[in-house]
Design a protein around this motif. Structure first.
Motif, mmCIF file in Angstrom:
data_model
loop_
_atom_site.group_PDB
_atom_site.id
_atom_site.type_symbol
_atom_site.label_atom_id
_atom_site.label_comp_id
_atom_site.label_asym_id
_atom_site.label_seq_id
_atom_site.Cartn_x
_atom_site.Cartn_y
_atom_site.Cartn_z
ATOM 1 N N ASP A 69 0.794 -7.150 9.786
ATOM 2 C CA ASP A 69 -0.018 -7.628 8.719
ATOM 3 C C ASP A 69 0.801 -7.299 7.413
ATOM 4 O O ASP A 69 1.508 -6.400 7.202
ATOM 5 C CB ASP A 69 -1.072 -6.576 8.783
ATOM 6 N N PRO A 70 0.234 -8.106 6.401
ATOM 7 C CA PRO A 70 0.705 -7.968 4.870
ATOM 8 C C PRO A 70 0.225 -6.617 4.633
ATOM 9 O O PRO A 70 -0.568 -5.900 4.867
ATOM 10 C CB PRO A 70 -0.282 -8.676 4.196
ATOM 11 N N GLY A 71 1.457 -6.036 3.906
ATOM 12 C CA GLY A 71 1.532 -4.516 3.516
ATOM 13 C C GLY A 71 1.933 -3.650 4.573
ATOM 14 O O GLY A 71 1.877 -2.454 4.442
ATOM 15 N N TRP A 72 2.385 -3.968 5.780
ATOM 16 C CA TRP A 72 2.457 -2.974 6.947
ATOM 17 C C TRP A 72 3.619 -2.118 6.573
ATOM 18 O O TRP A 72 4.801 -2.632 6.073
ATOM 19 C CB TRP A 72 2.504 -3.722 8.121
ATOM 20 N N ARG A 73 3.528 -1.045 6.980
ATOM 21 C CA ARG A 73 4.670 -0.055 6.851
ATOM 22 C C ARG A 73 4.719 0.867 8.115
ATOM 23 O O ARG A 73 3.711 1.285 8.476
ATOM 24 C CB ARG A 73 4.549 0.766 5.548
ATOM 25 N N PRO A 74 5.938 0.870 8.637
ATOM 26 C CA PRO A 74 5.842 1.806 10.125
ATOM 27 C C PRO A 74 5.643 3.252 9.919
ATOM 28 O O PRO A 74 5.038 3.997 10.855
ATOM 29 C CB PRO A 74 7.416 1.984 10.328
ATOM 30 N N SER A 75 5.546 3.784 8.484
ATOM 31 C CA SER A 75 5.048 5.019 8.033
ATOM 32 C C SER A 75 3.630 5.158 8.543
ATOM 33 O O SER A 75 2.918 6.321 8.491
ATOM 34 C CB SER A 75 5.229 5.590 6.744
ATOM 35 N N PHE A 76 2.657 4.148 8.552
ATOM 36 C CA PHE A 76 1.387 4.131 8.780
ATOM 37 C C PHE A 76 0.972 4.357 10.120
ATOM 38 O O PHE A 76 -0.050 4.936 10.428
ATOM 39 C CB PHE A 76 0.654 2.693 8.224
ATOM 40 N N ASP A 77 1.888 4.441 11.103
ATOM 41 C CA ASP A 77 1.672 4.139 12.355
ATOM 42 C C ASP A 77 2.264 5.609 13.014
ATOM 43 O O ASP A 77 3.481 5.670 13.614
ATOM 44 C CB ASP A 77 2.478 2.884 13.155
ATOM 45 N N GLY A 78 1.526 6.498 13.113
ATOM 46 C CA GLY A 78 1.945 8.117 13.319
ATOM 47 C C GLY A 78 2.213 8.226 14.868
ATOM 48 O O GLY A 78 2.995 8.879 15.354
ATOM 49 N N ASP A 79 1.215 7.142 15.661
ATOM 50 C CA ASP A 79 1.750 7.549 17.229
ATOM 51 C C ASP A 79 2.166 6.138 17.723
ATOM 52 O O ASP A 79 2.552 6.320 19.098
ATOM 53 C CB ASP A 79 0.154 7.619 17.831
ATOM 54 N N GLY A 80 2.764 5.246 17.011
ATOM 55 C CA GLY A 80 3.645 4.253 17.403
ATOM 56 C C GLY A 80 3.067 3.236 18.424
ATOM 57 O O GLY A 80 3.823 2.566 19.363
ATOM 58 N N ASP A 81 1.738 3.070 18.135
ATOM 59 C CA ASP A 81 1.093 2.092 18.895
ATOM 60 C C ASP A 81 0.954 0.733 18.423
ATOM 61 O O ASP A 81 0.361 -0.233 18.941
ATOM 62 C CB ASP A 81 -0.305 2.704 19.359
ATOM 63 N N GLY A 82 1.588 0.857 17.153
ATOM 64 C CA GLY A 82 1.625 -0.844 16.577
ATOM 65 C C GLY A 82 0.298 -0.874 15.515
ATOM 66 O O GLY A 82 0.156 -1.902 15.123
ATOM 67 N N ILE A 83 -0.417 0.342 15.632
ATOM 68 C CA ILE A 83 -1.762 0.188 14.520
ATOM 69 C C ILE A 83 -1.749 1.418 13.849
ATOM 70 O O ILE A 83 -1.494 2.436 14.144
ATOM 71 C CB ILE A 83 -3.078 0.229 15.579
ATOM 72 N N GLY A 84 -1.926 1.178 12.510
ATOM 73 C CA GLY A 84 -1.839 2.092 11.407
ATOM 74 C C GLY A 84 -3.156 2.264 11.015
ATOM 75 O O GLY A 84 -4.060 1.607 10.768
ATOM 76 N N CYS A 85 -3.334 3.527 10.351
ATOM 77 C CA CYS A 85 -4.398 4.094 9.605
ATOM 78 C C CYS A 85 -5.740 3.773 10.187
ATOM 79 O O CYS A 85 -6.726 3.465 9.668
ATOM 80 C CB CYS A 85 -4.403 3.163 8.161
ATOM 81 N N GLU A 86 -5.631 4.265 11.474
ATOM 82 C CA GLU A 86 -6.907 4.203 12.249
ATOM 83 C C GLU A 86 -7.925 4.925 12.022
ATOM 84 O O GLU A 86 -9.378 4.888 12.207
ATOM 85 C CB GLU A 86 -6.603 4.293 13.835
ATOM 86 N N GLY A 87 -7.739 6.230 11.527
ATOM 87 C CA GLY A 87 -8.756 7.405 11.307
ATOM 88 C C GLY A 87 -9.533 7.210 10.025
ATOM 89 O O GLY A 87 -9.271 6.227 9.389
ATOM 90 N N TYR A 92 0.792 -1.056 -0.163
ATOM 91 C CA TYR A 92 -0.011 -0.015 0.121
ATOM 92 C C TYR A 92 0.863 1.205 0.023
ATOM 93 O O TYR A 92 2.018 1.339 0.748
ATOM 94 C CB TYR A 92 -0.845 0.031 1.048
ATOM 95 N N ALA A 93 0.617 2.078 -0.919
ATOM 96 C CA ALA A 93 1.142 3.480 -0.998
ATOM 97 C C ALA A 93 1.141 4.387 0.118
ATOM 98 O O ALA A 93 2.229 4.968 0.710
ATOM 99 C CB ALA A 93 1.110 4.144 -2.403
ATOM 100 N N ASP A 94 -0.153 4.227 0.900
ATOM 101 C CA ASP A 94 -0.269 5.269 1.890
ATOM 102 C C ASP A 94 -1.525 4.844 2.481
ATOM 103 O O ASP A 94 -2.241 3.732 2.409
ATOM 104 C CB ASP A 94 -0.560 6.612 1.230
ATOM 105 N N CYS A 95 -2.031 5.391 3.486
ATOM 106 C CA CYS A 95 -3.416 5.052 4.295
ATOM 107 C C CYS A 95 -4.584 4.860 3.507
ATOM 108 O O CYS A 95 -5.488 3.907 3.707
ATOM 109 C CB CYS A 95 -3.475 5.920 5.553
ATOM 110 N N GLY A 96 -4.596 5.757 2.331
ATOM 111 C CA GLY A 96 -5.818 5.903 1.471
ATOM 112 C C GLY A 96 -5.804 4.739 0.804
ATOM 113 O O GLY A 96 -6.857 4.023 0.758
ATOM 114 N N ALA A 97 -4.727 3.789 0.393
ATOM 115 C CA ALA A 97 -4.736 2.626 -0.265
ATOM 116 C C ALA A 97 -5.223 1.489 0.754
ATOM 117 O O ALA A 97 -5.809 0.502 0.338
ATOM 118 C CB ALA A 97 -3.539 2.572 -0.978
ATOM 119 N N VAL A 98 -4.705 1.693 2.050
ATOM 120 C CA VAL A 98 -4.920 0.593 2.913
ATOM 121 C C VAL A 98 -6.584 0.504 3.139
ATOM 122 O O VAL A 98 -7.166 -0.373 3.218
ATOM 123 C CB VAL A 98 -4.306 0.899 4.316
#
Length: 299
Positions: free
Chosen positions: A281-299, A263-269
């Motif tokens: 998870d498949p496709g995970w990138r640290p850049s998805f996790d802005g708050d460092g909680d291990g969960i990305g693209c929550e918003g 995934y290029a960004d959270c929009g793609a996720v």
């Protein structure tokens, strides 16, 4: 909270070798150093034989360091060494959490992060000799910090300006150059070299300087005359101190294999229906996790 299960399969993940191999295959040349897998020559910054640290003593290896003046700090920016901590070994965990898991004992992990996000643990701090309790949190995480033994700014002024971005990212995430340490002492050190800062625990100074020598030899960084004299003075008291070998970031739990998702960004996720995405998870990138909680693209 999850404690790392003792029976779960683990693997060794070397950020410097994995990241460096990719850079080398991309075709970097001697005067534009590759990633940390290959030594292109005395000026390249990275060894071809998997970082030749570990041979002989640190005092002997000290003779390999070029000695000259410090280059200007002009142009230095932390982001030139990669945007924060990245997952160079592609085990699903960023380097900071890998190092915490390596250096802490009794560590626990945030549920749902596949044993990546370290919540608590105990550090036998090498710099002070104290035992420090680590607890992840806004007001407590900085009690334990991950130190670049050879500071990034120091590297910038002693050879890294000539590296490409891949090499600098590999260097910033190389476990050979990383230690979990007392946070205030790390802040006190700043970008100091051996001539301006040494650990207060004198019993650790030989190992500390040996690691700095190993890193500088591995990456072809030079030392200033004052720094070289300080290193020699410390190692003269422990002439048999071994040169540390290139290390793997500690045993880490196996993460789920990727199914090829990217995934290029959270929009793609979100468009793929994969949000929120978790560490491992498949496709995970640290850049998805802005708050460092291990969960990305929550918003």
């Amino acid at each position: 909270m999850h404690v790392r299960p003792a029976s779960r399969p683990r693997r060794l993940a070397s950020a410097v070798l994995a990241f460096g191999l990719a850079s080398t295959l991309a075709g970097c040349v001697d005067d534009d150093p590759a990633g940390s897998g290959g030594r292109a020559g005395a000026t390249s910054g990275v060894p071809a034989d998997g970082v030749q640290a570990g041979r002989g003593s640190a005092l002997e290896a000290l003779d390999e360091l070029e000695v000259k003046g410090r280059a200007p700090r002009t142009g230095y920016d932390r982001d030139l060494f990669g945007s924060g901590w990245v997952d160079t070994d592609r085990n699903g965990c960023d380097t900071r959490n890998d190092v915490l898991a390596r250096d802490l004992t009794g560590e626990t992990f945030r549920p749902g992060t596949r044993n990546c996000v370290v919540l608590t643990g105990t550090l036998a701090d090498p710099y002070s000799g104290r035992t420090i309790s680590f607890q992840r949190g806004q007001d407590t995480s900085d009690d334990v910090q991950v130190d670049h033994v050879v500071a990034l700014s120091d590297a910038w002024q002693k050879g890294a300006q000539q590296w490409d971005g891949a090499t600098r990212t590999a260097f910033a995430n190389d476990p050979l150059n990383l230690l979990a340490v007392d946070g205030p002492l790390n802040m006190q050190k700043g970008d100091g070299d051996a001539a301006t800062w040494l650990p207060p625990d004198t019993g650790y100074r030989c190992a500390y300087v040996a690691r700095q020598v190993a890193v500088k030899v591995a990456y072809g960084l030079w030392a200033t005359p004052a720094e070289r004299d300080a290193m020699s003075g410390v190692l003269a008291r422990c002439p048999d101190e071994p040169l540390p070998a290139a290390t793997a970031v500690a045993d880490q739990p196996e993460t789920a294999p990727s199914d090829g998702a990217s995934y290029a960004d959270c929009g793609a996720v979100r468009a793929a229906g994969a949000a929120p995405i978790h560490v491992g998870d498949p496709g995970w990138r640290p850049s998805f996790d802005g708050d460092g909680d291990g969960i990305g693209c929550e918003g």
